[in-house]
Design a protein around this motif. Structure first.
Motif, PDB file in Angstrom:
ATOM      1  N   GLN A  14       0.870  -1.171   0.000  1.00 36.56           N
ATOM      2  CA  GLN A  14       0.000   0.000   0.000  1.00 36.56           C
ATOM      3  C   GLN A  14       0.903   1.215   0.000  1.00 36.56           C
ATOM      4  OE1 GLN A  14      -2.458   0.077   3.532  1.00 36.56           O
ATOM      5  NE2 GLN A  14      -4.290  -0.449   2.361  1.00 36.56           N
ATOM      6  N   TYR A  27      -0.493  -1.014   7.427  1.00 36.62           N
ATOM      7  CA  TYR A  27      -1.536  -1.450   6.491  1.00 36.62           C
ATOM      8  C   TYR A  27      -2.886  -1.011   7.061  1.00 36.62           C
ATOM      9  CZ  TYR A  27      -4.233  -4.842   3.680  1.00 36.62           C
ATOM     10  OH  TYR A  27      -5.116  -5.453   2.830  1.00 36.62           O
ATOM     11  N   ASN A  30      -5.068  -3.645   8.932  1.00 36.36           N
ATOM     12  CA  ASN A  30      -4.558  -4.364  10.114  1.00 36.36           C
ATOM     13  C   ASN A  30      -5.640  -4.503  11.163  1.00 36.36           C
ATOM     14  OD1 ASN A  30      -1.965  -4.805   9.299  1.00 36.36           O
ATOM     15  ND2 ASN A  30      -1.015  -3.158  10.477  1.00 36.36           N
ATOM     16  N   ILE A  80      -1.713 -11.801   2.560  1.00 33.11           N
ATOM     17  CA  ILE A  80      -2.599 -11.087   3.489  1.00 33.11           C
ATOM     18  C   ILE A  80      -3.640 -12.028   4.101  1.00 33.11           C
ATOM     19  CG2 ILE A  80      -4.390  -9.283   3.614  1.00 33.11           C
ATOM     20  CD1 ILE A  80      -2.760  -7.796   1.432  1.00 33.11           C
ATOM     21  N   ALA A 295       7.412  -5.295   2.974  1.00 36.69           N
ATOM     22  CA  ALA A 295       6.259  -5.538   3.849  1.00 36.69           C
ATOM     23  C   ALA A 295       6.792  -6.221   5.105  1.00 36.69           C
ATOM     24  CB  ALA A 295       5.231  -6.423   3.153  1.00 36.69           C
TER      25      ALA A 295
END
Ligand code: BMA
Length: 324
Positions: A14, A27, A30, A80, A295
């Motif tokens: 992102q 994120y 989250n 994810i 990430a």
């Protein structure tokens, strides 16, 4: 700046939110893994993921509703959404004399040469560094414990250095360890570890009480980029934040730079509230060598798992600019 690693265009990503001045941002969705993702999980946090086949695999710390601490495998196509296996990681023991493990927590996973090496904090007369290797995340072959108790945060380097395997660790005690420095050790065979070198001690503020290696270091032309956690002992207990250091590429026990300010500290509700409040604890980082996108996977308040993002080059620049 060059990053020595693989192209990983499909890692979670992102862009930095407008108005965010920090080199690391959270994120927006989250936490990505809730505490009760398994039928009997109390919490799923401090966990490690790696690229695997077309997607990702991971080893997750899942504490169950009896409050046993153990590790579970998971798979994901996007990094994810995770399918975490209900059973604990099975260990194939080729030697009956290998040390048993009372508990396992805070795993790291590192691809070295031709296999994934999983390290964790395992119970063998106190916490120490347990190890196994796998190629398929189905069969895990147990290896010897790397060190004697008490030790935590064993983190492998992704390649041999001067012909020897290398690992960071954090000698500790049998409790909630009110001290802790990062050390470097080498091995010719992943079994006998020695040539121990001191890497870094505590510093002021957010890293005043103890420090420990986080994700597997990322190799760049500026040095090994190491995210590490640091602990402040407040009048309300420990506060876990994380920062970054650059370690010399050929002599990684030499710290070139380290961040005076933290990169991420508990601010979000899910980092401040949980079984252990005020904890961000990174255990993995996926880095796309082409773009420098990273990430970072981190445990939040010892309860859930989140992701934070950054650009390798920006973090390296920030680390140099805000070093001691
Ligand atoms: C450390 C480890 C971590 C945990 C942290 C905060 O000592 O046990 O697993 O996230 O404390 O409780």
């Amino acid at each position: 700046m060059k990053i020595y690693g693989s192209s990983l265009p499909h890692i979670p990503w992102q862009e930095r939110p407008q108005g965010c001045g920090s080199p690391v941002w959270r994120y927006t969705e989250n936490p990505i893994i809730p505490a009760d993702a398994l039928a009997d999980s109390n919490s799923i946090f401090n966990s490690a993921v790696v690229p695997f086949r077309d997607g990702f695999a991971g080893v997750f710390r899942c504490d169950d509703t009896q409050r046993n601490m153990d590790i579970h495998v998971g798979f994901s196509s996007d990094g994810i959404h995770w399918d975490i296996r209900p059973e604990t990681v099975p260990l194939t023991r080729r030697d009956a004399e290998l040390p048993p493990c009372d508990y396992r927590y805070d795993p790291r996973v590192c691809w070295v040469e031709d296999r994934y090496i999983v390290t964790w904090c395992g119970g063998y007369h106190g916490p120490t560094i347990g190890m196994a290797c796998t190629t398929d995340f189905e069969t895990f072959v147990q290896m010897e414990n790397a060190f004697l108790p008490f030790n935590r945060n064993g983190v492998m380097f992704p390649r041999k250095i001067h012909g020897r395997y290398a690992m960071l660790s954090r000698p500790s005690d049998n409790g909630h360890t009110p001290f802790g420095d990062i050390f470097y050790s080498e091995s010719p065979d992943l079994e006998l570890w020695g040539r121990h070198r001191h890497v870094m001690t505590t510093a002021g503020g957010w890293q005043a009480t103890k420090v420990g290696a986080g994700p597997v270091p990322i190799e760049t032309s500026e040095g090994w980029l190491l995210f590490y956690h640091g602990v402040l002992n407040s009048c309300n207990g420990f506060v876990y934040s994380f920062g970054a250091a650059l370690l010399d590429r050929e002599q990684p026990w030499k710290v070139l730079y380290r961040t005076k300010p933290y990169l991420l500290s508990p601010k979000a509700e899910y980092e401040r509230t949980g079984d252990v409040p005020n904890v961000v604890f990174p255990c993995a980082a996926l880095c796309d060598a082409d773009t420098g996108r990273i990430a970072i996977y981190y445990g939040c308040a010892d309860t859930v798992t989140g992701i934070a993002f950054c650009h390798a080059e920006e973090v390296v620049w920030f680390t140099k600019e805000h070093s001691f």
